[in-house]
Design an enzyme around this catalytic site. Structure first.
Site, short mmCIF file in Angstrom:
data_model
loop_
_atom_site.label_atom_id
_atom_site.label_comp_id
_atom_site.label_asym_id
_atom_site.label_seq_id
_atom_site.Cartn_x
_atom_site.Cartn_y
_atom_site.Cartn_z
N GLY A 29 0.77 -1.37 -0.12
CA GLY A 29 0.29 0.11 0.17
C GLY A 29 0.60 1.81 -0.01
N ASN A 30 0.28 2.20 -0.45
CA ASN A 30 0.76 3.59 -0.63
C ASN A 30 0.23 4.58 -0.96
OD1 ASN A 30 1.09 3.48 -3.44
ND2 ASN A 30 1.98 2.31 -2.93
N GLY A 47 8.67 -0.17 -0.20
CA GLY A 47 9.68 -1.33 0.83
C GLY A 47 9.92 -0.95 2.57
N SER A 75 8.12 4.93 -3.50
CA SER A 75 7.44 3.44 -4.25
C SER A 75 7.17 3.00 -5.34
CB SER A 75 5.79 4.03 -3.87
OG SER A 75 5.05 2.93 -4.40
N ASP A 77 4.82 1.82 -7.24
CA ASP A 77 3.72 2.37 -8.18
C ASP A 77 3.68 3.85 -8.67
OD1 ASP A 77 2.06 -0.08 -7.73
OD2 ASP A 77 2.05 0.35 -5.93
N HIS A 96 -3.23 3.91 -3.08
CA HIS A 96 -3.17 1.92 -2.86
C HIS A 96 -3.34 1.23 -1.67
CE1 HIS A 96 -3.24 -1.28 -6.54
NE2 HIS A 96 -1.66 -1.50 -5.98
N HIS A 98 -3.46 -3.66 -1.06
CA HIS A 98 -4.68 -4.40 -1.92
C HIS A 98 -4.87 -5.11 -0.70
CE1 HIS A 98 -1.12 -5.59 -4.97
NE2 HIS A 98 -1.62 -4.65 -4.54
N ASP A 121 -24.67 6.36 0.00
CA ASP A 121 -24.07 7.25 0.74
C ASP A 121 -22.86 8.23 0.15
OD1 ASP A 121 -26.06 7.10 2.70
OD2 ASP A 121 -25.39 5.74 4.06
N HIS A 172 -5.87 -6.75 -10.01
CA HIS A 172 -4.46 -6.39 -8.95
C HIS A 172 -5.46 -5.70 -8.16
CE1 HIS A 172 -1.98 -3.08 -9.30
NE2 HIS A 172 -1.51 -3.43 -7.98
N TYR A 230 -27.00 16.15 6.16
CA TYR A 230 -26.52 14.66 6.65
C TYR A 230 -25.81 15.48 7.68
CZ TYR A 230 -23.43 11.03 8.20
OH TYR A 230 -22.68 10.06 9.30
ZN LIG Z 1 -0.35 -3.29 -5.88
#
Ligand SMILES: [Zn+2]
Length: 232
Positions: A29-30, A47, A75, A77, A96, A98, A121, A172, A230
């Protein structure tokens, strides 16, 4: 360092929310946070475990994906983030992950059907899943092409990235974005919950109908329309 202090801190805080919300495992994730006036964004280094992150470790990158400041590699990505910032106005945060349920729908290459008011919503359409990428795109500049896979699918559907702030990339995983990095993280958490509920809904009843149009309209508009009521 001082020039990019705000986006470094914003990106740091937003990245740290991912493990807190249970959206990432290990270094997956990033999140990035952009400064459009300066034409750059801050993104998680590649990493590095979340517990070792600091604002100073965020890498500053321009909208073409070139590193502007930072000693660590950004990253993997990063180019996907750069493409989205470059081609889509008004977004200042991209996430991003997973995360398990959203990624499972991406792996199934299926849109997430709008089954209930929790989904309505936040958006009035099924959460789109872009097709799996072609071999040509994968063997080319893969992360850069991932950005175009997202943009091309939105263009094909005629969706506005200001209205629909999330997508699954087939095979992905999900990407979300928003006006702020904080809101983009919120969108990732909403997406994960909606993905989980949709799976359970289909398991309980394979023929579950989609939400009625009147309820889609009612729930979306009470949070987002000109007459929204709301919250405080
Ligand atoms: Zn990915």
């Amino acid at each position: 360092m001082t020039d990019y202090k705000i986006i470094r801190e914003t990106a740091y805080e937003a990245n740290m929310e991912l493990p807190r919300l249970g959206l990432v495992l290990f270094t997956f994730g990033n999140v990035s946070a952009a400064d459009r006036d300066k034409g750059v964004f801050a993104i998680k280094p590649s990493g590095v475990p979340y517990k070792d992150l600091t604002p100073e470790k965020m890498v500053i990158v321009d909208f073409d994906g070139n590193v502007v400041e930072g000693t660590l590699r950004p990253s993997s990505d990063t180019k996907t983030h750069a493409v989205l910032y470059k081609h889509w106005d008004g977004i200042n945060g991209i996430v991003h992950t997973h995360s398990t349920y959203a990624t499972s729908w991406a792996q199934a290459q299926a849109d997430i059907p709008i089954f209930g008011t929790t989904h309505a919503d936040h958006l009035t359409v099924d959460i789109p899943c872009a097709p799996a990428m072609s071999d040509e795109m994968i063997n080319g500049d893969y992360e850069y092409e991932t950005g175009f896979q997202i943009i091309n699918h939105f263009n094909k559907l005629g969706y506005d990235h200001h209205e629909v702030e999330m997508i699954l990339v087939g095979n992905h995983a999900p990407f979300t974005w928003a006006k702020t990095a904080e809101k983009a993280v919120f969108n990732s958490a909403v997406l994960e919950t909606v993905a989980h509920m949709a799976l359970l809904t289909q398991q309980i009843n394979r023929q579950s109908p989609k939400l009625k149009a009147a309820l889609i309209k009612k729930h979306f508009e009470r949070k987002h329309g000109p007459d929204s009521y709301y919250g405080q």
